[in-house]
Design a protein around this motif. Structure first.
Motif, PDB file in Angstrom:
ATOM      1  N   ASP A 115       0.860  -1.179   0.000  1.00  0.00           N
ATOM      2  CA  ASP A 115       0.000   0.000   0.000  1.00  0.00           C
ATOM      3  C   ASP A 115       0.899   1.232   0.000  1.00  0.00           C
ATOM      4  O   ASP A 115       2.098   1.130  -0.212  1.00  0.00           O
ATOM      5  N   GLU A 116       0.318   2.405   0.227  1.00  0.00           N
ATOM      6  CA  GLU A 116       1.093   3.643   0.138  1.00  0.00           C
ATOM      7  C   GLU A 116       2.167   3.763   1.209  1.00  0.00           C
ATOM      8  O   GLU A 116       3.136   4.497   1.042  1.00  0.00           O
ATOM      9  N   ASN A 117       2.006   3.065   2.331  1.00  0.00           N
ATOM     10  CA  ASN A 117       2.930   3.229   3.452  1.00  0.00           C
ATOM     11  C   ASN A 117       3.807   2.019   3.733  1.00  0.00           C
ATOM     12  O   ASN A 117       4.751   2.120   4.504  1.00  0.00           O
ATOM     13  N   ARG A 118       3.484   0.877   3.176  1.00  0.00           N
ATOM     14  CA  ARG A 118       4.248  -0.336   3.461  1.00  0.00           C
ATOM     15  C   ARG A 118       4.934  -0.834   2.203  1.00  0.00           C
ATOM     16  O   ARG A 118       4.280  -1.199   1.237  1.00  0.00           O
ATOM     17  N   PHE A 119       6.271  -0.820   2.249  1.00  0.00           N
ATOM     18  CA  PHE A 119       7.077  -1.149   1.085  1.00  0.00           C
ATOM     19  C   PHE A 119       7.867  -2.440   1.245  1.00  0.00           C
ATOM     20  O   PHE A 119       8.530  -2.861   0.311  1.00  0.00           O
ATOM     21  N   LEU A 120       7.845  -3.046   2.428  1.00  0.00           N
ATOM     22  CA  LEU A 120       8.694  -4.200   2.703  1.00  0.00           C
ATOM     23  C   LEU A 120       7.867  -5.402   3.132  1.00  0.00           C
ATOM     24  O   LEU A 120       6.791  -5.273   3.716  1.00  0.00           O
ATOM     25  N   LEU A 121       8.416  -6.564   2.891  1.00  0.00           N
ATOM     26  CA  LEU A 121       7.798  -7.806   3.311  1.00  0.00           C
ATOM     27  C   LEU A 121       7.708  -7.894   4.826  1.00  0.00           C
ATOM     28  O   LEU A 121       6.788  -8.514   5.370  1.00  0.00           O
ATOM     29  N   HIS A 122       8.633  -7.246   5.514  1.00  0.00           N
ATOM     30  CA  HIS A 122       8.615  -7.219   6.976  1.00  0.00           C
ATOM     31  C   HIS A 122       7.344  -6.546   7.522  1.00  0.00           C
ATOM     32  O   HIS A 122       6.962  -6.771   8.660  1.00  0.00           O
TER      33      HIS A 122
END
Length: 164
Positions: A113-120
């Motif tokens: 989404d707009e704020n989550r860029f990592l698999l973590h």
């Protein structure tokens, strides 16, 4: 298969032309031939692979649906899930290092989404969806579609053989 291997040698900047795409490279003999062959003449290669796969699948129509489906699931679904899991694990490992984490963020590989860029940052069900539905190696889409076609073979066969 020869066309598929040949077309993977395509080395121009714009990899795939859409009808609205404008070509930015200078038109030389080489660029013309590559654009003409890869984006015009041989665009049928992926549908042709599906047609060949469907033909070979239908060729064994004497076997029961259950036998063929179980074999297809073993030969397609197991490698699909295995390689998807390997890619997820490898990406998770790469996110632990600053340099590779920045690469993953900059290319948007794992952005959910707009704020989550990592698999973590994924929740457990997003992990599951990424593993099964939208794997990290996008090339697995072909196997996923073959699995869907194989499972829905009786419906497809009925639609082909009956007027509606």
């Amino acid at each position: 298969m020869v066309l598929l291997v040949f077309l993977h040698g395509y080395n121009l900047q714009q990899r795939y032309l859409q009808p609205w795409t404008t070509v930015d490279e200078s038109l030389t003999f080489n660029t013309f031939i590559q654009y003409f062959l890869c984006n015009a003449i041989f665009r049928f290669r992926i549908p042709m692979l599906f047609i060949i796969s469907g033909y070979l699948y239908a060729w064994h129509d004497y076997k029961t649906y259950k036998e063929r489906t179980l074999k297809r699931l073993r030969t397609l679904l197991v490698p699909y899930l295995l390689w998807s899991a390997i890619a997820l694990t490898f990406t998770y490992f790469l996110e632990n290092f600053e340099f590779t984490r920045e690469l993953i963020i900059s290319c948007g590989l794992m952005q959910i989404d707009e704020n989550r860029f990592l698999l973590h940052d994924y929740k457990w069900f997003e992990w599951l969806g990424r593993w099964i539905v939208v794997p990290v190696p996008y090339q697995l889409w072909f196997i996923r579609v073959l699995i869907v076609y194989s499972v829905s073979y009786p419906v497809i066969k009925w639609l082909v053989l009956h007027k509606y």
